[in-house]
Design an enzyme around this catalytic site. Structure first.
Site, PDB file in Angstrom:
ATOM      1  N   ARG A  91       4.946 -13.111   9.662  1.00 56.52           N
ATOM      2  CA  ARG A  91       5.593 -11.836   9.386  1.00 56.52           C
ATOM      3  C   ARG A  91       6.854 -11.703  10.241  1.00 56.52           C
ATOM      4  O   ARG A  91       7.036 -12.421  11.222  1.00 56.52           O
ATOM      5  CB  ARG A  91       4.643 -10.671   9.660  1.00 56.52           C
ATOM      6  CG  ARG A  91       4.260 -10.525  11.120  1.00 56.52           C
ATOM      7  CD  ARG A  91       3.342  -9.345  11.359  1.00 56.52           C
ATOM      8  NE  ARG A  91       4.018  -8.077  11.078  1.00 56.52           N
ATOM      9  CZ  ARG A  91       3.400  -6.901  11.084  1.00 56.52           C
ATOM     10  NH1 ARG A  91       2.100  -6.836  11.317  1.00 56.52           N
ATOM     11  NH2 ARG A  91       4.070  -5.804  10.849  1.00 56.52           N
ATOM     12  N   LYS A 149       3.040   0.729  11.046  1.00 58.16           N
ATOM     13  CA  LYS A 149       3.270   1.907  10.200  1.00 58.16           C
ATOM     14  C   LYS A 149       2.801   3.169  10.909  1.00 58.16           C
ATOM     15  O   LYS A 149       3.426   4.235  10.793  1.00 58.16           O
ATOM     16  CB  LYS A 149       2.536   1.727   8.869  1.00 58.16           C
ATOM     17  CG  LYS A 149       2.986   2.685   7.783  1.00 58.16           C
ATOM     18  CD  LYS A 149       2.353   2.329   6.442  1.00 58.16           C
ATOM     19  CE  LYS A 149       2.797   0.993   5.942  1.00 58.16           C
ATOM     20  NZ  LYS A 149       2.232   0.658   4.630  1.00 58.16           N
ATOM     21  N   GLU A 204       0.861  -1.171   0.000  1.00 55.65           N
ATOM     22  CA  GLU A 204       0.000   0.000   0.000  1.00 55.65           C
ATOM     23  C   GLU A 204       0.909   1.236   0.000  1.00 55.65           C
ATOM     24  O   GLU A 204       1.797   1.342   0.846  1.00 55.65           O
ATOM     25  CB  GLU A 204      -0.889   0.014   1.239  1.00 55.65           C
ATOM     26  CG  GLU A 204      -1.847  -1.157   1.323  1.00 55.65           C
ATOM     27  CD  GLU A 204      -2.634  -1.142   2.616  1.00 55.65           C
ATOM     28  OE1 GLU A 204      -3.566  -0.321   2.743  1.00 55.65           O
ATOM     29  OE2 GLU A 204      -2.305  -1.948   3.504  1.00 55.65           O
TER      30      GLU A 204
END
Length: 556
Positions: free
Chosen positions: A262, A272, A37
């Site tokens: 992850r 983020k 993204e």
């Protein structure tokens, strides 16, 4: 696809692909993608995904796509898009012209949304976002149907088209899939597919007043591009059921989602939102701060694509969440840089030494190899030596502690590649601080070797006082002082390490005068350092990439 990089180690995902190829599931085809993204900069966790997806495509002679999931124009910027492309290239991943955007498929996604409306599998809902959350239920309680769930197909189509035309206010309506509000999986409780946003898009401008959600766009984009193995992190495991439902309901090409753990790394926060706070709050000096674990920050600190590949290959791929110690990343850096970097001399805390029996106004030069760790390499430089030199301040003790094997009064040490010297005197300032040492040298030990067989315990690095070049050296350490920055604190900011940066005025050997930003060196006994982009003209700036040992793990 061809690449000179060695294949990465086997893992459960490769086992799945091997089985698919053996059964002819995709006619032997492997196509992967990295779908960021564009709302921030890439970090070390993204590097694991990039290396995994690109490595699979490379090793199976397949294809790798770079696709921006640009479905939220309120948070997306061209700056991020450009940076992501640059970082992916820097890592060595090549998308061979297969650059895509979810926005490329906006018309198709819209058409498919109308298709689900016409089959009674989607509806326009007037509930607010908060009301939708309240109706969704919990893990132990089923959700409740929206009072707008049973609108007619005709009414839903009319409202949806008017949403697209921009007739309604933001937040007033959404399009939801009609699945099962009593499902055991919350992701299947009538998820939102479109929301109203009167925001310009970086690529489509003001053409749209509704934008697809990530969950609606993601799986369909994979299908359009012919992705065979959609590799996602574990947080998307439950979403797989939703992506499968969408593709089955639409009757389009199915994709195979495979989840892996992850990357979680000690002394970091991977959120983020938290990283943006660190930048905007001035806790770091931008996205490329060398203390940051963004790819920009790691690159500026001296980490290379080879280091990051060695790290991600070394930690492997699994289905179980875990946290990797930061020193594993640092050890990968040491292993790679040890083989590839030239050895040079730099004095970070200079202490002057006057060699009283060395002739005044005399210079001599020693031919010193750059790559003592690699006997196949013969590159060297001429290192100047004179009457006055500098050594590290902590390489001298006036009253040596037990086990101190460096310079002290009446003791002899070796100057690396030069001579044996012995300390004969100490000069102090008015407050008693040592400002200079006096010494004598043995001319018979040229090159640092004794002709009479005597041994010395200490070997010191040094620079010539006359020829040394001043340099700013930035000694970076971990940004947080705790392995888990969010443990036992209300605010993770409270765990920032106050000693994460120390700047010293150093002296370096003259061969570094031509060093360029990005060049890496091992400063003998001090660690690995990289020339910072702030270097300009006569101003040399170095960043410490990593020390020669893990001082944190050893309790400093």
């Amino acid at each position: 696809m061809t690449d000179t990089i060695n294949p990465t180690p086997s893992n459960f995902i490769r086992t799945i692909i091997d089985e698919d190829n053996a059964t002819g599931k995709y006619a032997g085809r492997v196509q992967t993608r990295f779908p960021p993204e564009p709302n921030g900069y890439l970090h070390i966790g993204h590097a694991k995904s990039i290396n995994l997806n690109y490595g699979l495509a490379r090793d199976y002679n397949g294809q790798f796509n770079l696709r921006f999931d640009d479905t939220n124009p309120e948070k997306e910027e061209q700056e991020y898009i450009d940076a992501i492309m640059e970082d992916v290239r820097w890592l060595g991943a090549d998308w061979d012209g297969r650059l895509f955007h979810a926005s490329d498929y906006f018309e198709q996604l819209y058409a498919w949304a109308e298709q689900l409306i016409t089959t009674g599998q989607a509806y326009v809902d007037d509930l607010s976002a908060e009301e939708i959350r309240e109706h969704r239920g919990t893990l132990t309680e089923p959700g409740r149907n929206s009072p707008y769930r049973d609108r007619t197909i005709e009414e839903n189509l009319d409202l949806f088209r008017r949403m697209r035309a921009g007739e309604f206010a933001e937040g007033s309506r959404v399009l939801r899939a009609k699945i099962d509000m009593a499902s055991n999986f919350i992701t299947l409780r009538d998820p939102v597919m479109y929301r109203i946003l009167h925001a310009p898009h970086p690529r489509t401008g003001n053409a749209w007043h509704i934008y697809p959600t990530y969950d609606w766009a993601h799986g369909q984009s994979d299908s359009i591009e012919g992705i065979t193995h959609s590799i996602c992190t574990l947080e998307f495991e439950n979403n797989r059921r939703l992506y499968d439902w969408f593709q089955e309901a639409l009757g389009i090409r199915r994709t195979q989602q495979i989840e892996f753990a992850r990357l979680n790394l000690t002394y970091t926060v991977m959120s983020k939102r938290k990283m943006i706070r660190l930048v905007h709050g001035g806790y770091v000096d931008g996205w490329d701060d060398p203390r940051f674990w963004t790819l920009r920050g790691l690159r500026r600190r001296g980490y290379t694509p080879e280091i990051i590949r060695a790290f991600t290959d070394g930690i492997g791929v699994s289905k179980a969440n875990s946290t990797v110690d930061y020193h594993v990343l640092e050890n990968a850096a040491r292993d790679v840089l040890n083989l590839s970097t030239p050895r040079v001399m730099a004095v970070l805390e200079p202490l002057k030494v006057v060699i009283e029996n060395y002739p005044k106004n005399k210079d001599e030069f020693f031919d010193v190899p750059y790559y003592k760790q690699d006997k196949t390499r013969t590159e060297s430089r001429q290192l100047p030596f004179g009457r006055e030199i500098y050594i590290e301040r902590d390489d001298f003790m006036e009253v040596p502690a037990k086990g101190f094997n460096r310079l002290a009064p009446e003791t002899e040490v070796r100057l690396m590649s030069a001579y044996y010297i012995a300390c004969t005197g100490v000069v102090k300032d008015s407050v008693g601080r040592i400002v200079e040492l006096r010494a004598v040298y043995d001319p018979a030990t040229r090159g640092g070797t004794s002709t009479d067989g005597r041994k010395v315990k200490g070997t010191l690095h040094w620079v010539s006082a006359e020829h040394a070049i001043p340099a700013e050296v930035r000694l970076y350490d971990r940004l947080f002082k705790e392995e888990d920055p969010e443990k036992d604190v209300v605010d993770f900011i409270d765990n920032l390490n106050p000693d994460s940066l120390r700047v010293v005025d150093a002296l370096v050997e003259p061969s570094l005068a031509s060093a360029q930003p990005g060049d890496s060196f091992q400063f003998v006994r001090d660690g690995y350092f990289c020339v910072d982009p702030d270097t300009e003209g006569d101003r040399l700036v170095f960043n410490r990439t990593v020390s020669l040992r893990d001082s944190w793990a050893k309790g400093q």
